[in-house]
Design a protein around this motif. Structure first.
Motif, mmCIF file in Angstrom:
data_model
loop_
_atom_site.group_PDB
_atom_site.id
_atom_site.type_symbol
_atom_site.label_atom_id
_atom_site.label_comp_id
_atom_site.label_asym_id
_atom_site.label_seq_id
_atom_site.Cartn_x
_atom_site.Cartn_y
_atom_site.Cartn_z
ATOM 1 N N ARG A 162 2.943 6.991 4.960
ATOM 2 C CA ARG A 162 2.154 6.851 3.787
ATOM 3 C C ARG A 162 0.693 6.710 4.192
ATOM 4 O O ARG A 162 0.264 5.755 4.930
ATOM 5 C CB ARG A 162 2.846 5.767 3.172
ATOM 6 N N SER A 164 -3.262 6.232 2.920
ATOM 7 C CA SER A 164 -3.834 5.631 1.831
ATOM 8 C C SER A 164 -5.492 6.319 1.526
ATOM 9 O O SER A 164 -5.837 6.950 2.719
ATOM 10 C CB SER A 164 -4.322 4.263 2.216
ATOM 11 N N SER A 166 -7.783 4.825 0.512
ATOM 12 C CA SER A 166 -9.055 3.878 0.576
ATOM 13 C C SER A 166 -9.039 3.517 2.100
ATOM 14 O O SER A 166 -7.990 3.306 2.811
ATOM 15 C CB SER A 166 -8.741 2.704 -0.346
ATOM 16 N N SER A 168 -8.298 1.368 5.213
ATOM 17 C CA SER A 168 -7.210 0.459 5.470
ATOM 18 C C SER A 168 -6.659 0.881 6.803
ATOM 19 O O SER A 168 -7.296 1.785 7.346
ATOM 20 C CB SER A 168 -6.201 0.304 4.275
ATOM 21 N N THR A 170 -4.037 2.479 7.022
ATOM 22 C CA THR A 170 -3.230 3.704 6.909
ATOM 23 C C THR A 170 -4.279 4.701 6.162
ATOM 24 O O THR A 170 -3.873 5.557 5.453
ATOM 25 C CB THR A 170 -2.069 3.539 5.847
ATOM 26 N N TYR A 171 -5.767 4.447 6.340
ATOM 27 C CA TYR A 171 -6.615 5.354 5.652
ATOM 28 C C TYR A 171 -6.246 6.639 6.268
ATOM 29 O O TYR A 171 -6.545 6.927 7.383
ATOM 30 C CB TYR A 171 -8.082 4.494 6.078
ATOM 31 N N GLU A 207 0.776 6.334 -7.282
ATOM 32 C CA GLU A 207 1.279 4.658 -7.056
ATOM 33 C C GLU A 207 2.642 5.028 -7.003
ATOM 34 O O GLU A 207 3.575 5.415 -7.642
ATOM 35 C CB GLU A 207 0.705 3.695 -8.318
ATOM 36 N N TYR A 215 1.428 0.245 -4.269
ATOM 37 C CA TYR A 215 0.540 0.767 -3.558
ATOM 38 C C TYR A 215 0.089 2.155 -3.814
ATOM 39 O O TYR A 215 0.744 2.707 -4.409
ATOM 40 C CB TYR A 215 1.093 0.786 -1.924
ATOM 41 N N ARG A 216 -1.098 2.736 -3.339
ATOM 42 C CA ARG A 216 -1.298 4.138 -3.602
ATOM 43 C C ARG A 216 -1.279 4.924 -2.215
ATOM 44 O O ARG A 216 -1.591 4.471 -1.132
ATOM 45 C CB ARG A 216 -2.745 4.043 -4.013
ATOM 46 N N ARG A 217 -0.791 6.238 -2.580
ATOM 47 C CA ARG A 217 -0.611 7.151 -1.449
ATOM 48 C C ARG A 217 -1.092 8.252 -1.699
ATOM 49 O O ARG A 217 -1.355 8.743 -2.959
ATOM 50 C CB ARG A 217 0.814 7.143 -0.653
#
Length: 231
Positions: A162, A164, A166, A168, A170-171, A207, A215-217
């Motif tokens: 996953r 992200s 933003s 992070s 997992t950016y 989301e 969480y957003r992906r």
């Protein structure tokens, strides 16, 4: 001032090949006279002019400015004969506030207007015209970055990762830049690609998760809806 055997050999090759442009780099490595003696300078420039007329080509002689020439903004060095003997003179300078920007100013033009300038920006190993319009080189680089971003996003999503939108752990641009198939693209370039793709709708933010832990992906839009959104 006498032409050397090397000059005669070079002139013979030029007469046989008949190029449209000859670039000589630099005057300090080619001129054996005294740079502040006008007569010697004029003889040297005259030798270049004679060859240019014989083969109908342009000859560009590169030279470094003196400290005074840089401070005054003229870009000159040595005798005034350097500037007076040539038909035109260009001066390339670096921008004080932007290390990747260069400005090419027309200091002299016997058959044209003086004072004009062109701005160039260093981009991925080359200087491209910076006139406020998208350059062909920049367009191709952006296209490559966009395609790489979409390919990697699809691959990583299919692997169950996953990513992200933003900053992070997992950016997406950070994870992609470290991938073996990133084609040498940096995190910044992939971040710019991400924004372009979001703007076009090629990539979507969704989301997921429980109501208490959302969480957003990122997903490739065509893999969500079965078609590629139009630009």
């Amino acid at each position: 001032m006498e032409p050397t055997p090397l000059w005669h050999a070079f002139a013979t090759e030029a007469l046989a090949f008949r190029p449209r442009l000859i670039v000589l780099d630099t005057a300090a490595d080619l001129y054996g006279g005294d740079e502040i003696k006008r007569g010697q300078v004029r003889q040297f420039i005259g030798m270049l002019r004679k060859l240019a007329i014989e083969i109908d080509c342009a000859i560009v002689l590169l030279a470094h400015p003196s400290v005074q020439g840089m401070q005054s903004g003229t870009g000159l060095s040595g005798s005034t004969g350097w500037g007076n003997s040539v038909r035109s003179r260009l001066y390339l300078t670096a921008d004080k506030d932007d290390a990747n920007l260069r400005v090419l100013t027309n200091k002299k033009a016997n058959y044209g207007k003086v004072g004009g300038e062109l701005r160039f920006r260093y981009l991925e190993g080359a200087f491209v015209l910076d006139d406020g319009k998208p350059s062909p080189v920049a367009w191709l680089l952006n296209k490559q970055a966009d395609e790489t971003y979409v390919d990697l996003l699809s691959k990583l999503n299919h692997q169950g990762q996953r990513l992200s939108p933003s900053p992070s752990q997992t950016y997406a641009p950070k994870i992609m830049a470290a991938h073996a198939e990133a084609n040498g693209l940096t995190k910044r370039q992939l971040a710019d690609a991400q924004q372009r793709l979001l703007d076009k709708g090629t990539v979507k933010i969704v989301e997921e998760g429980s109501p208490s832990r959302r969480y957003r992906r990122l997903l490739v839009a065509s893999e969500m809806y079965g078609e590629v959104p139009s630009n």
